[in-house]
Write an enzyme that holds these catalytic residues in place. Structure first.
Site, PDB file in Angstrom:
ATOM      1  N   ARG B  21       0.849  -1.201   0.000  1.00 15.12           N
ATOM      2  CA  ARG B  21       0.000   0.000   0.000  1.00 15.12           C
ATOM      3  C   ARG B  21       0.880   1.245   0.000  1.00 15.12           C
ATOM      4  NH1 ARG B  21      -2.864   0.062   5.115  1.00 15.12           N
ATOM      5  NH2 ARG B  21      -4.015   1.828   4.245  1.00 15.12           N
ATOM      6  N   ARG B  42      -3.116 -14.040  -5.619  1.00 18.47           N
ATOM      7  CA  ARG B  42      -3.664 -15.371  -5.860  1.00 18.47           C
ATOM      8  C   ARG B  42      -5.180 -15.287  -6.053  1.00 18.47           C
ATOM      9  NH1 ARG B  42      -0.831 -18.114  -0.837  1.00 18.47           N
ATOM     10  NH2 ARG B  42      -1.326 -15.992  -0.154  1.00 18.47           N
ATOM     11  N   LYS B 105      12.729  -6.156   1.270  1.00 17.90           N
ATOM     12  CA  LYS B 105      13.713  -6.828   2.109  1.00 17.90           C
ATOM     13  C   LYS B 105      12.998  -7.583   3.216  1.00 17.90           C
ATOM     14  CE  LYS B 105      13.313  -5.064   5.293  1.00 17.90           C
ATOM     15  NZ  LYS B 105      12.025  -5.025   6.031  1.00 17.90           N
TER      16      LYS B 105
END
Lengths: 365, 365
Positions: B21, B42, B105
């Site tokens: 977001r 998905r 990360k």
């Protein structure tokens, strides 16, 4: 208050170290509590000059030996700013002469020496205190309140402390008493590391670590005295502390204390940036804002004012304890000896870890 | 400027993680540089809802798979905020499909995986960058200037960094992807420790430590994922770095950098307390005043304003590099891959030290 109307504690100063100027001023700042009646140096001229230059009362005596101060029946208490290697001899002798002992840090070369000093004080019924000034700033209990608050701070998780100053120059690093193996063999660990270790113990409610491991690497001078080092301290309950102390870096005096719900930082814990005020910063229940933009609430700056500098408050606290003994026959206050001894035990463990190739050292009290 | 008149880089987003977001907003903040053309999840409904709730352009496509994003010829670059264990598969596939890769990360579970990702990017000539946002705040080069200044800062001696946040609750500690061994096996070390390690490397001009030693103790969840840990890093030149990262402590984001003549501290390095301004504090050539009362000069507060938040500047930098490749046939910029790999190498060394009972681990690049 009985204390307000009773006689001030009469200090003798043993040695003319630079730090004695600051503590002499502190003794004279609360004349109802303390005064200076004598100073001894190996040179009587040096003692007299020191007395004159530091505003001692005209009646204060200047002696050409430390012994003379201890023999003076008017002296109630001594402040000992001598090099560490001389503490054992002079603090023990002072105690035997029934003088209360305010001892500059590092208090001893190792805990064995400190135990002899403490035993002499105990046996003579005199008060012992080490001269760790920041313990006596009114900011210190305010910070303690914060990190003891279950809601605002919660369980203590990690502490980090730095005390360094830049002695700046080959001359110091070779010749200052703080880096002479026969005078202050602990170097930066004893001098600056003492404060970091005290800060960690203070934050931990004086719980001792289980093991201490010095961090690789250590810097030494040519004589093998420590110029910078660090260590990690592991506690029974899993909290973790680290510190770094140095004679080779910019003057820096940090404590960071991290808890489950809070974070405290102070940037001038050893000596406040300003004499009459102490700041610290407290973050509690900090969360990221929406979209992880910014945080709420903002860190709070806490400001604690003090009429007297911390070293004067230290002298006042010490003098109050001395007067209780002198005037009311009270027992000496043992907490200062205990805190001092715990600090020394950790200093020794860091030193042992350095000497044993950075192996973890079990802390035994 | 060619860059100003050329086409914006067209991003596809792979996955609807919460952090996506923030990065989506960042991509849309510089419409001349970057835009979003697709999102894959998905679940196609989830993707469509995400696009709608986050202000995507009406033309942006919502896909029910990650593959569909990679197959879309309109997608120039992908942002991958998937759990770490999925990075290898999807970053490699993205690179093979000639999509430039902005990778959340921790970038990989270990350096072996990262090397496969980097090799795929190299072989396809696409740009790689990890999403370590604070690197792109204009405060960061200002801080670097300060600690690179021989007079104001001098030789770097010690670094300490903390990044922690309190995930607050058994639910997170059991079920969040950041603490699931099959999703983010590195736990707090990969997530929060990544920033601390990057900070240490940044301060050290990306010199790697010689050895890394994890600090005792480490906290794990029931599944064996790290919830808090620390480490000490030893460098060839004797400087010393330590860090502490945790999911179990108050939100705290500290870097302290100690030099011979200076000290820098920043209290919100990961995400600034305020979006449009970043502070840091610099002490230079600090000395005690007379009688060791107070210090001079006082610490300086340095304030760096920014029109765009750091994540938008990150996207802008990444997009500029992508456009150089796309429009001018330039080589990709390798420094981001190198910095990322060095960070991962140190993460791996800390993990190895924890796994090997806190032994020092030699760092091999």
């Amino acid at each position: 208050m009985a204390a307000e109307t009773s006689t001030p504690v009469r200090f003798g100063i043993i040695g003319c170290a630079n730090i004695a100027r600051k503590v002499s001023r502190a003794i004279l700042l609360s004349p109802k509590y303390s005064t200076i009646v004598a100073i001894g140096s190996r040179s009587v001229d040096k003692a007299a000059a020191f007395a004159k230059n530091n505003g001692f009362p005209a009646s204060a005596k200047a002696y050409g030996s430390y012994d003379a101060v201890l023999e003076d029946p008017e002296v109630d208490a001594v402040y000992i700013p001598l090099p560490t290697s001389l503490h054992l001899q002079w603090a023990v002798l002072a105690a035997r002469k029934k003088k209360h002992v305010l001892l500059e840090k590092p208090v001893a070369l190792n805990v064995g020496q400190l135990d002899e000093i403490l035993a002499a004080c105990e046996s003579s019924g005199v008060q012992y205190m080490d001269a760790t000034m920041w313990m006596h700033h009114p900011r210190t209990p305010h910070m303690k309140d914060y990190i003891s608050d279950a809601h605002r701070f919660g369980q203590l998780k990690a502490v980090h402390s730095i005390f360094s100053y830049n002695c700046g120059g080959a001359e110091f690093l070779k010749n200052d008493i703080r880096v002479k193996p026969d005078l202050d063999a602990l170097g930066a660990l004893g001098d600056a590391g003492w404060y970091c270790i005290r800060a960690i113990l203070w934050a931990s409610d004086y719980q001792l670590p289980k093991t201490v491991t010095a961090l690789r690497d250590v810097e030494f001078n040519e004589a093998g005295v420590i110029l910078s080092c660090g260590a990690s301290l592991r506690f029974e309950d899993g909290k973790l502390a680290t510190f770094y102390c140095s004679f080779l870096s910019n003057l820096t005096m940090e404590i960071s204390v991290l808890g489950e719900n809070g974070f405290l930082r102070v940037h001038d814990f050893v000596i406040p940036f300003q004499e009459n005020v102490g700041q610290f910063y407290a973050n509690s229940n900090t969360k990221f804002g929406d979209l992880s933009i910014g945080v709420e609430p903002a860190p709070a700056e806490c400001i604690v004012k003090t009429d007297l500098p911390q070293e004067a408050l230290m002298v006042k606290e010490f003098s109050s304890l001395v007067r209780k003994i002198k005037e009311f026959g009270s027992e000496s206050e043992k907490k200062w000896a205990i805190i001092s001894r715990k600090t020394q035990v950790v200093v020794d463990a860091v030193k042992a870890s350095i000497d044993k190739d950075f192996q973890p050292i079990d802390v035994v009290y």
